[in-house]
Scaffold this active site. Structure first.
Site, PDB file in Angstrom:
ATOM      1  N   ARG A   1      -3.331  -4.001  -3.350  1.00  0.00           N
ATOM      2  CA  ARG A   1      -4.588  -4.645  -3.709  1.00  0.00           C
ATOM      3  C   ARG A   1      -4.719  -5.922  -2.885  1.00  0.00           C
ATOM      4  NH1 ARG A   1      -6.331  -8.269  -8.743  1.00  0.00           N
ATOM      5  NH2 ARG A   1      -8.558  -8.197  -8.316  1.00  0.00           N
TER       6      ARG A   1
ATOM      7  N   HIS B   1     -14.006  -7.278  -7.794  1.00  0.00           N
ATOM      8  CA  HIS B   1     -13.771  -6.176  -8.748  1.00  0.00           C
ATOM      9  C   HIS B   1     -14.267  -4.840  -8.180  1.00  0.00           C
ATOM     10  CE1 HIS B   1     -14.270  -9.305 -12.231  1.00  0.00           C
ATOM     11  NE2 HIS B   1     -12.971  -9.144 -11.954  1.00  0.00           N
TER      12      HIS B   1
ATOM     13  N   ARG C   1     -14.694 -19.446 -16.544  1.00  0.00           N
ATOM     14  CA  ARG C   1     -15.663 -19.765 -15.484  1.00  0.00           C
ATOM     15  C   ARG C   1     -17.082 -19.638 -16.033  1.00  0.00           C
ATOM     16  NH1 ARG C   1     -13.330 -15.145 -11.600  1.00  0.00           N
ATOM     17  NH2 ARG C   1     -11.416 -15.080 -12.811  1.00  0.00           N
TER      18      ARG C   1
ATOM     19  N   ASN D   1       0.365  -5.038  -6.519  1.00  0.00           N
ATOM     20  CA  ASN D   1      -0.583  -6.148  -6.640  1.00  0.00           C
ATOM     21  C   ASN D   1       0.251  -7.422  -6.613  1.00  0.00           C
ATOM     22  OD1 ASN D   1      -2.522  -8.012  -7.296  1.00  0.00           O
ATOM     23  ND2 ASN D   1      -3.195  -6.992  -9.176  1.00  0.00           N
TER      24      ASN D   1
ATOM     25  N   GLU E   1      -7.784   0.617 -11.974  1.00  0.00           N
ATOM     26  CA  GLU E   1      -7.774   0.179 -10.577  1.00  0.00           C
ATOM     27  C   GLU E   1      -6.587   0.757  -9.816  1.00  0.00           C
ATOM     28  OE1 GLU E   1      -8.606  -3.697 -12.426  1.00  0.00           O
ATOM     29  OE2 GLU E   1      -9.560  -4.213 -10.524  1.00  0.00           O
TER      30      GLU E   1
END
Ligand code: ADP
Length: 406
Positions: free
Chosen positions: A99, A188, A249, A18, A391
Site C-alpha cells: 500500500r 482511500h 479532522r 502496509n 483493501e
C-alpha cells in the site's frame, strides 16, 4: 515447527504489506478469493519495546522484542511465518503488494517496483510527508528480504486519477498548479475501488452501468462518486484533510481560516496543521474521536455529542446531494469502513434525510447489518448497501493481476 497444514502446495498468494514509519502491517491473501491465511503487525519500530503479533490458523502469537528498523521488522515477519505458519515456502508467492498512500499524477495503476518507481515515490514525499516515507521503507526492505518475488505498489490515489479535470483542478494560480502539483488527488482509492465493484456484484448489474456513491467512514472519511466503475469526484483533495467531518479532522473549512487565526491567535502553520489533523472533527466537537462514544453520549442527552452527530450527518448529506448531481443519476449508495459498517445510527440519519428524493430505509435490515447487506426497501429510489471494505484483497487482486494474471 507449527504450520496450519491447511494450504495446498502451489496455491497462489500475495503478501500484502502496509508499512508506516513505526509499524508494519501484513496479510497473506489468496488473490482469487480474498481468503486470508495470516495477518500480523510489527509495531514500535525504532522505539523501545517493540512487538510482533501474528494471527494464523493456530491462533494469535505475540512477542515483545526490540525492532530497531524496518529490515528487522521484515525479518521478524518472515520468522513469524516460519515459526507459526503458513510456511511461505509452501505457497506460490506471486507478489508482495504494497500500500502506497500517494502516487500523485504519476500512477493511475498498480505498478511493479523498479528503481525509477522508487525515485518517483520519493519525489512525492512532499505531498504525503507522513505516509510515503514509511511506505517506501517497507518496499525497500521487502526487496531485500524477498528478492525473488515481484514487488507491486498499489496507490491510494490511483483510483481517482480518472477524475475529469474540472473535478481535480483547484481554481488557484497557475504557478501553484504547475510547479507545486497543487490539485485534488483523493485517497482511500483502494477501498472505493473494491466497494464500488463489489456492490455491483451484490446488486447483480455490470459495474459499467451503475452510478454509485461510496461513503468510506472510518477515522478518516471520504465520499466518492463512481460512474461506471470510474471515480469522477471524491471529497478528499490535495491532502486527506478535505471533505467529510472525520475523527480528528474537520473536512471542508473556509480557506480564509489560516489567515484569520494567524491574526487573532498568532497561530503558526505547524499549530494550524496539528489542530486540523489531530484536534478537530469529532474530537474537536466532543472530546472523543470515537463515533461509539458520540452515539452513546447523544442518546444520554449530551448537547455537544448531538451537535457533532448532526454536523457529521449534515456534511454527508451535502456530499451525497452534490455527487448525485455530479453523476446526473444515482443507483446505489454504499456505506463502508468502521462507522459505515457498524453505525446504524449514522446510516439511518443519512438515508432518512434523503427521504424527499425517494430513499427508503429498511429499519430492521439497517439495525442488523454489520456485514454485506441491503438496507433500503424495494420501493427505495436508490439501493443502499453496507459493504465491508477489504483493501488487502483489493491490493492482492490488483498485484496478482499485474504480475501473474490468472
Ligand atoms: P481507520 O480509518 O483507522 O481504518 P476504521 O475503519 O476502523 O478506521 O473506523 C474507525 C471508526 O469506526 C471509529 O471512529 C469508530 O468510532 C467507528 N466505529 C467502530 N465500531 C463502531 C460502532 N459499533 N458504532 C459506531 N462507530 C463505530
Amino acid at each position: 515447527m507449527a504450520t496450519t497444514g491447511e494450504l495446498s502446495p502451489g496455491t497462489r498468494r500475495v503478501l500484502v504489506v502496509n508499512a508506516g514509519s513505526s509499524s508494519l502491517k501484513y496479510q497473506l491473501v489468496d488473490p482469487d478469493t480474498g481468503a486470508s491465511d495470516a495477518t500480523g503487525l510489527v509495531e514500535r519500530i525504532g522505539l523501545p519495546a517493540g512487538r510482533v503479533r501474528h494471527t494464523c490458523a493456530s491462533g494469535t502469537h505475540t512477542h515483545e522484542t526490540t525492532v530497531p528498523d524496518h529490515v528487522r521488522a521484515m525479518e521478524l515477519l518472515r520468522a513469524a511465518f516460519a515459526e507459526h505458519g503458513p510456511d511461505l515456502a509452501e505457497v506460490e508467492l506471486v507478489a508482495v503488494g504494497h500500500r502506497v498512500v500517494h502516487g500523485g499524477a504519476d500512477f493511475s495503476e498498480p505498478t511493479v517496483v523498479t528503481p525509477a518507481v522508487l525515485d518517483a515515490v520519493r519525489r512525492l514525499i512532499p505531498l504525503a510527508p507522513l505516509h510515503n516515507p514509511g511506505n517506501l521503507q517497507g518496499i525497500e526492505v521487502a526487496r531485500q528480504v524477498f528478492p525473488d518475488v515481484p514487488q507491486v505498489a498499489v496507490f491510494d490515489t490511483a483510483f481517482h486519477q480518472s477524475m475529469p479535470p474540472e473535478a481535480s483542478t483547484y481554481a488557484v494560480p497557475r504557478s501553484w498548479r504547475e510547479q507545486y502539483r497543487v490539485r485534488r488527488y483523493g485517497f482511500h482509492g483502494t477501498s472505493h475501488a473494491y466497494v464500488s465493484r463489489r456492490v455491483a456484484d451484490l446488486v447483480g448489474r455490470p459495474v459499467e452501468e451503475l452510478a454509485t456513491i461510496v461513503l468510506h467512514l472510518g477515522n478518516g472519511a471520504s465520499a466518492t462518486a463512481v460512474d461506471g466503475g470510474r471515480s469522477v469526484d471524491t471529497s478528499m483533495g490535495l491532502t486527506p484533510l478535505e471533505g467529510l467531518v472525520m475523527g480528528t479532522r474537520p473536512g471542508d473549512v473556509d480557506p480564509g481560516l489560516p489567515r484569520h487565526l494567524a491574526e487573532v491567535a498568532g497561530l503558526a502553520v505547524e499549530d494550524y496543521d496539528r489542530a486540523l489533523s489531530k484536534e478537530s472533527g469529532l474530537l474537536g466537537l466532543t472530546g472523543s474521536a470515537d463515533m461509539r462514544d458520540v452515539g452513546r453520549r447523544m442518546e444520554e442527552g449530551d448537547p455537544d455529542a448531538r451537535l457533532a452527530f448532526d454536523v457529521v450527518v449534515h456534511r454527508l448529506v451535502h456530499y451525497v446531494g452534490a455527487y448525485a448531481a455530479v453523476l446526473g443519476r444515482l443507483d446505489v449508495i454504499a456505506f463502508t469502513a468502521g462507522i459505515g459498517e457498524h453505525s446504524p445510527l449514522v446510516r439511518a440519519a443519512v438515508v432518512e434525510r434523503l427521504a424527499g428524493f425517494g430513499l427508503r430505509l429498511d429499519e430492521a435490515a439497517n439495525e442488523a447489518a454489520h456485514t454485506e447487506a441491503l438496507i433500503s426497501t424495494p420501493e427505495s429510489s436508490v439501493a443502499v448497501w453496507v459493504v465491508p471494505t477489504n483493501e488487502e484483497y483489493e491490493i492482492a487482486r490488483q498485484a496478482a493481476e499485474l504480475v501473474a494474471p490468472a
